[in-house]
Scaffold this motif. Structure first.
Motif, PDB file in Angstrom:
ATOM      1  N   ASP A  83      74.732  67.751  24.733  1.00 48.91           N
ATOM      2  CA  ASP A  83      74.967  68.492  25.796  1.00 48.91           C
ATOM      3  C   ASP A  83      75.209  67.880  27.000  1.00 48.91           C
ATOM      4  OD1 ASP A  83      74.809  70.863  24.031  1.00 48.91           O
ATOM      5  OD2 ASP A  83      72.660  71.443  24.367  1.00 48.91           O
ATOM      6  N   LYS A  84      74.425  66.886  27.248  1.00 44.32           N
ATOM      7  CA  LYS A  84      74.327  66.343  28.430  1.00 44.32           C
ATOM      8  C   LYS A  84      75.870  65.377  28.829  1.00 44.32           C
ATOM      9  CE  LYS A  84      72.095  62.594  31.156  1.00 44.32           C
ATOM     10  NZ  LYS A  84      70.530  61.763  30.868  1.00 44.32           N
ATOM     11  N   GLU A  85      76.360  64.789  27.387  1.00 40.07           N
ATOM     12  CA  GLU A  85      77.629  64.204  27.468  1.00 40.07           C
ATOM     13  C   GLU A  85      78.759  65.142  27.871  1.00 40.07           C
ATOM     14  OE1 GLU A  85      76.773  60.261  24.623  1.00 40.07           O
ATOM     15  OE2 GLU A  85      76.950  62.432  23.764  1.00 40.07           O
ATOM     16  N   ARG A  86      78.514  66.226  27.093  1.00 41.16           N
ATOM     17  CA  ARG A  86      79.409  67.473  27.285  1.00 41.16           C
ATOM     18  C   ARG A  86      79.596  67.934  28.642  1.00 41.16           C
ATOM     19  NH1 ARG A  86      81.232  69.925  22.528  1.00 41.16           N
ATOM     20  NH2 ARG A  86      80.247  69.216  20.505  1.00 41.16           N
ATOM     21  N   ALA A  87      78.740  68.028  29.165  1.00 33.61           N
ATOM     22  CA  ALA A  87      78.644  68.386  30.561  1.00 33.61           C
ATOM     23  C   ALA A  87      79.336  67.560  31.627  1.00 33.61           C
ATOM     24  CB  ALA A  87      76.933  68.480  31.259  1.00 33.61           C
ATOM     25  N   VAL A  88      79.041  65.934  31.323  1.00 35.67           N
ATOM     26  CA  VAL A  88      79.794  65.166  32.242  1.00 35.67           C
ATOM     27  C   VAL A  88      81.412  64.886  31.852  1.00 35.67           C
ATOM     28  CG1 VAL A  88      79.744  62.432  32.500  1.00 35.67           C
ATOM     29  CG2 VAL A  88      77.737  63.462  32.375  1.00 35.67           C
ATOM     30  N   LEU A  89      81.513  65.048  30.450  1.00 34.45           N
ATOM     31  CA  LEU A  89      82.953  65.114  30.201  1.00 34.45           C
ATOM     32  C   LEU A  89      83.895  66.198  30.613  1.00 34.45           C
ATOM     33  CD1 LEU A  89      82.633  64.069  26.390  1.00 34.45           C
ATOM     34  CD2 LEU A  89      83.569  62.669  28.160  1.00 34.45           C
ATOM     35  N   GLU A  90      83.147  67.595  30.744  1.00 33.41           N
ATOM     36  CA  GLU A  90      83.881  68.493  31.430  1.00 33.41           C
ATOM     37  C   GLU A  90      83.992  68.176  32.840  1.00 33.41           C
ATOM     38  OE1 GLU A  90      84.071  73.549  31.317  1.00 33.41           O
ATOM     39  OE2 GLU A  90      82.060  72.332  31.109  1.00 33.41           O
ATOM     40  N   LEU A  91      83.069  67.892  33.396  1.00 36.63           N
ATOM     41  CA  LEU A  91      83.065  67.456  35.001  1.00 36.63           C
ATOM     42  C   LEU A  91      84.097  66.295  35.055  1.00 36.63           C
ATOM     43  CD1 LEU A  91      82.146  67.769  37.753  1.00 36.63           C
ATOM     44  CD2 LEU A  91      80.508  65.884  37.301  1.00 36.63           C
ATOM     45  N   THR A  92      84.327  65.542  34.313  1.00 33.38           N
ATOM     46  CA  THR A  92      85.373  64.197  34.360  1.00 33.38           C
ATOM     47  C   THR A  92      86.841  64.920  34.340  1.00 33.38           C
ATOM     48  OG1 THR A  92      83.774  62.767  33.281  1.00 33.38           O
ATOM     49  CG2 THR A  92      86.243  62.342  33.106  1.00 33.38           C
ATOM     50  N   GLU A  93      86.708  66.045  33.456  1.00 30.67           N
ATOM     51  CA  GLU A  93      88.149  66.457  33.193  1.00 30.67           C
ATOM     52  C   GLU A  93      88.495  67.355  34.623  1.00 30.67           C
ATOM     53  OE1 GLU A  93      88.304  68.579  29.517  1.00 30.67           O
ATOM     54  OE2 GLU A  93      88.131  66.847  28.348  1.00 30.67           O
TER      55      GLU A  93
END
Length: 150
Positions: A83-93
């Motif tokens: 979930d933490k990685e997903r949050a960061v990946l969405e922010l990155t996008e």
């Protein structure tokens, strides 16, 4: 195939400024593999072959699985990212595609479930650093296997 120019030689002060930016972003304490996933995902979006190659190899050298590397473009569709990685990946996008819709409030709130305000800014610095590198690499014609000496 040749790069358009050696930007490091053409403007050493600009290169040094980018190195300082990168050094700051790396010094924030973001986990190495998470930092490199940011770099990889932004580079995929921007189509920076040089950076995709470099950061993909870096991830593999630091123990990242080939499955996660190959499925990074489809991170929403697979259960192998936290979930933490997903949050960061969405922010990155969102930050990489900032003109398409900004950073929605729900994206900010999701990241803040895992990171402090300071860490949120650290993530923004990391995302912006790789976006700068991508734009320099693409604009100067860099590609995997080319070598531009310092």
């Amino acid at each position: 195939m040749q790069p358009r120019l050696n930007y490091r030689e053409a403007n050493p002060a600009a290169f040094e400024a980018m190195l300082a930016f990168e050094s700051f972003a790396r010094s924030t304490g973001i986990d190495h593999n998470l930092y490199t996933l940011i770099k990889m995902r932004a580079s995929q979006i921007n189509g920076c072959a040089f950076c995709i190659d470099m950061h993909g190899k870096d991830l593999l050298e630091h123990g990242e699985s080939l499955d996660r590397l190959l499925l990074l473009t489809a991170w929403r569709e697979v259960p192998i990212f936290t979930d933490k990685e997903r949050a960061v990946l969405e922010l990155t996008e969102c930050v990489t595609r900032i003109s398409e819709g900004g950073v929605p409030q729900h994206v900010y709130e999701n990241v803040r479930k895992h990171f402090s305000e300071k860490e949120y800014v650290d993530l923004l610095m990391a995302i912006n650093a790789i976006n700068c590198w991508n734009r320099i690499s693409i604009s100067t014609g860099m590609f995997p296997g080319c070598f531009v000496s310092a």
